[in-house]
Scaffold this motif. Structure first.
Motif, mmCIF file in Angstrom:
data_model
loop_
_atom_site.group_PDB
_atom_site.id
_atom_site.type_symbol
_atom_site.label_atom_id
_atom_site.label_comp_id
_atom_site.label_asym_id
_atom_site.label_seq_id
_atom_site.Cartn_x
_atom_site.Cartn_y
_atom_site.Cartn_z
ATOM 1 N N ALA A 80 -7.963 9.100 -1.914
ATOM 2 C CA ALA A 80 -8.063 10.301 -1.140
ATOM 3 C C ALA A 80 -7.536 11.138 -2.010
ATOM 4 N N SER A 81 -7.783 12.850 -1.698
ATOM 5 C CA SER A 81 -7.396 13.844 -2.592
ATOM 6 C C SER A 81 -6.228 14.385 -2.154
ATOM 7 N N VAL A 82 -5.628 15.480 -3.088
ATOM 8 C CA VAL A 82 -4.396 15.933 -2.853
ATOM 9 C C VAL A 82 -4.580 16.953 -1.782
ATOM 10 N N GLY A 83 -3.609 16.954 -0.828
ATOM 11 C CA GLY A 83 -3.649 17.869 0.541
ATOM 12 C C GLY A 83 -4.734 17.211 1.790
ATOM 13 N N ASP A 84 -4.898 15.828 1.526
ATOM 14 C CA ASP A 84 -5.589 15.074 2.514
ATOM 15 C C ASP A 84 -4.306 14.650 3.330
ATOM 16 N N ARG A 85 -4.768 14.255 4.616
ATOM 17 C CA ARG A 85 -3.910 13.480 5.686
ATOM 18 C C ARG A 85 -4.337 11.886 5.544
ATOM 19 N N VAL A 86 -3.473 11.073 5.193
ATOM 20 C CA VAL A 86 -3.906 9.538 5.425
ATOM 21 C C VAL A 86 -2.932 8.602 6.466
ATOM 22 N N THR A 87 -3.561 7.790 6.843
ATOM 23 C CA THR A 87 -2.905 6.872 7.682
ATOM 24 C C THR A 87 -3.102 5.552 7.182
ATOM 25 N N ILE A 88 -1.923 4.693 7.262
ATOM 26 C CA ILE A 88 -2.023 3.392 6.938
ATOM 27 C C ILE A 88 -1.468 2.626 8.054
ATOM 28 N N THR A 89 -2.171 1.669 8.362
ATOM 29 C CA THR A 89 -1.739 0.657 9.462
ATOM 30 C C THR A 89 -1.326 -0.689 9.278
ATOM 31 N N CYS A 90 -0.397 -1.097 9.910
ATOM 32 C CA CYS A 90 0.233 -2.475 9.916
ATOM 33 C C CYS A 90 0.132 -2.902 11.260
ATOM 34 N N ARG A 91 -0.579 -4.227 11.256
ATOM 35 C CA ARG A 91 -0.391 -4.877 12.378
ATOM 36 C C ARG A 91 0.029 -6.042 12.401
ATOM 37 N N ALA A 92 1.066 -6.652 13.331
ATOM 38 C CA ALA A 92 1.765 -7.720 13.340
ATOM 39 C C ALA A 92 1.019 -8.997 14.300
ATOM 40 N N GLN A 142 8.717 -6.633 8.138
ATOM 41 C CA GLN A 142 9.587 -6.743 9.508
ATOM 42 C C GLN A 142 10.413 -8.044 8.976
ATOM 43 N N SER A 143 11.643 -7.724 8.924
ATOM 44 C CA SER A 143 12.390 -9.039 8.483
ATOM 45 C C SER A 143 12.084 -9.711 7.313
ATOM 46 N N GLY A 144 11.707 -10.991 7.285
ATOM 47 C CA GLY A 144 11.292 -11.611 6.052
ATOM 48 C C GLY A 144 9.854 -11.514 5.694
ATOM 49 N N THR A 145 9.202 -10.718 6.289
ATOM 50 C CA THR A 145 7.603 -10.839 5.970
ATOM 51 C C THR A 145 7.265 -9.417 5.581
ATOM 52 N N PHE A 146 6.538 -9.290 4.587
ATOM 53 C CA PHE A 146 5.965 -7.913 4.070
ATOM 54 C C PHE A 146 4.557 -8.010 4.450
ATOM 55 N N GLY A 147 3.760 -6.863 4.536
ATOM 56 C CA GLY A 147 2.296 -6.698 4.705
ATOM 57 C C GLY A 147 1.769 -7.018 3.026
ATOM 58 N N GLN A 148 0.596 -6.928 2.921
ATOM 59 C CA GLN A 148 -0.012 -7.352 1.746
ATOM 60 C C GLN A 148 -0.064 -6.054 0.769
ATOM 61 N N GLY A 149 0.292 -5.149 1.413
ATOM 62 C CA GLY A 149 0.213 -3.752 0.497
ATOM 63 C C GLY A 149 -1.283 -2.985 0.910
ATOM 64 N N THR A 150 -0.951 -1.643 0.624
ATOM 65 C CA THR A 150 -2.131 -0.777 0.532
ATOM 66 C C THR A 150 -1.979 0.417 -0.798
ATOM 67 N N ARG A 151 -2.925 0.179 -1.752
ATOM 68 C CA ARG A 151 -3.069 0.916 -2.580
ATOM 69 C C ARG A 151 -3.839 2.338 -2.426
ATOM 70 N N LEU A 152 -3.080 3.323 -2.725
ATOM 71 C CA LEU A 152 -3.555 4.903 -2.544
ATOM 72 C C LEU A 152 -3.825 5.261 -3.812
ATOM 73 N N GLU A 153 -5.015 5.683 -3.960
ATOM 74 C CA GLU A 153 -5.544 6.329 -5.387
ATOM 75 C C GLU A 153 -6.203 7.543 -5.179
ATOM 76 N N ILE A 154 -6.090 8.264 -6.240
ATOM 77 C CA ILE A 154 -6.680 9.685 -6.225
ATOM 78 C C ILE A 154 -7.927 9.517 -6.403
ATOM 79 N N LYS A 155 -8.720 10.356 -5.367
ATOM 80 C CA LYS A 155 -10.316 10.303 -5.401
ATOM 81 C C LYS A 155 -10.986 11.246 -6.389
#
Lengths: 103, 120
Positions: A13-25, A90-103
């Motif tokens: 994404a670029s500076v100024g953008d709006r981004v959304t990351i989702t975490c599904r259980a 959530q408790s003892g569980t983490f998601g795998q991660g989302t890497r956000l980089e500059i476009k």
């Protein structure tokens, strides 16, 4: 055991953008979901807890929402310092991660 | 400001042992449950173990149960992780963090991490 799946795994994404990351259980969970930001070589930093409560000192451009099995982290107006990896937990569980980089 | 400082990481051969320490400062250590969280190179975060503030209750991930032991010395504001029968897949940066499985407000405080490398 509950599993947390983040999407996307990588986001450009670029500076100024709006981004959304989702975490599904894998099953319905309480609202006790946290989001962390992590920069290379550093410890994670707590951004949001209880799904939508902003940790003290965290800029208001970060927001969280969701319940049940789907939760989101939104960054409105990306700043250069926001490019990092984001993790949900959530408790003892983490998601795998989302890497956000500059476009 | 709360500080957590880990030590004890290093290079160890498969099957070997290592003891990690985490010294806390500037907070009432005995009042807080603590966790160990690890991160393998290029991978995500994995919760490893937790201990109650008194030390009476301990919790472990399936991947380390029976090999790792968490303990604490509240008189010295210190958290420990004794790691035995180490395997290559235990290679990771190990963080101590304030919080446990039932912490509802996330893990606010983290140490800087200590690297454990299991290799022959």
């Amino acid at each position: 055991d509950i599993q947390l799946t983040q999407s996307p795994s990588f986001l450009s994404a670029s500076v100024g953008d709006r981004v959304t990351i989702t975490c599904r259980a894998s099953q319905g969970i309480s609202g006790y979901l946290a989001w962390y930001q992590q920069k290379p070589g550093k410890a994670p930093k707590l951004l949001i807890y209880a799904a939508s409560t902003l940790q003290s000192g965290v800029p208001s451009r970060f927001s969280g929402s969701g319940s049940g099995t789907e939760f989101t982290l939104t960054i409105s107006g990306l700043q250069p310092e926001d490019f990092a990896t984001y993790h949900c937990q959530q408790s003892g569980t983490f998601g795998q991660g989302t890497r956000l980089e500059i476009k | 400001e709360v500080q957590l400082l880990e030590s004890g990481g290093g290079l160890v051969q498969p099957g070997g042992s290592l003891r990690l320490s985490c010294v806390a400062s500037r907070f009432t250590f005995s009042s807080y449950a603590m966790s160990w969280v690890r991160q393998a190179p290029g991978k995500g975060l994995e919760w490893v173990s937790a201990i109650s503030g008194s030390g009476a209750s301990t919790f472990y991930a399936d991947s380390v149960r029976g090999r790792f032991t968490v303990s604490r010395d509240n008189s010295k504001n210190t958290l420990f992780l004794q790691m035995n029968s180490l395997r290559a897949d235990d290679t990771a940066v190990y963080y101590c963090a304030e919080g446990t499985l039932t912490t509802v407000n996330g893990f606010e405080y983290w140490g800087q991490g200590t690297l454990v490398t299991v290799s022959s």
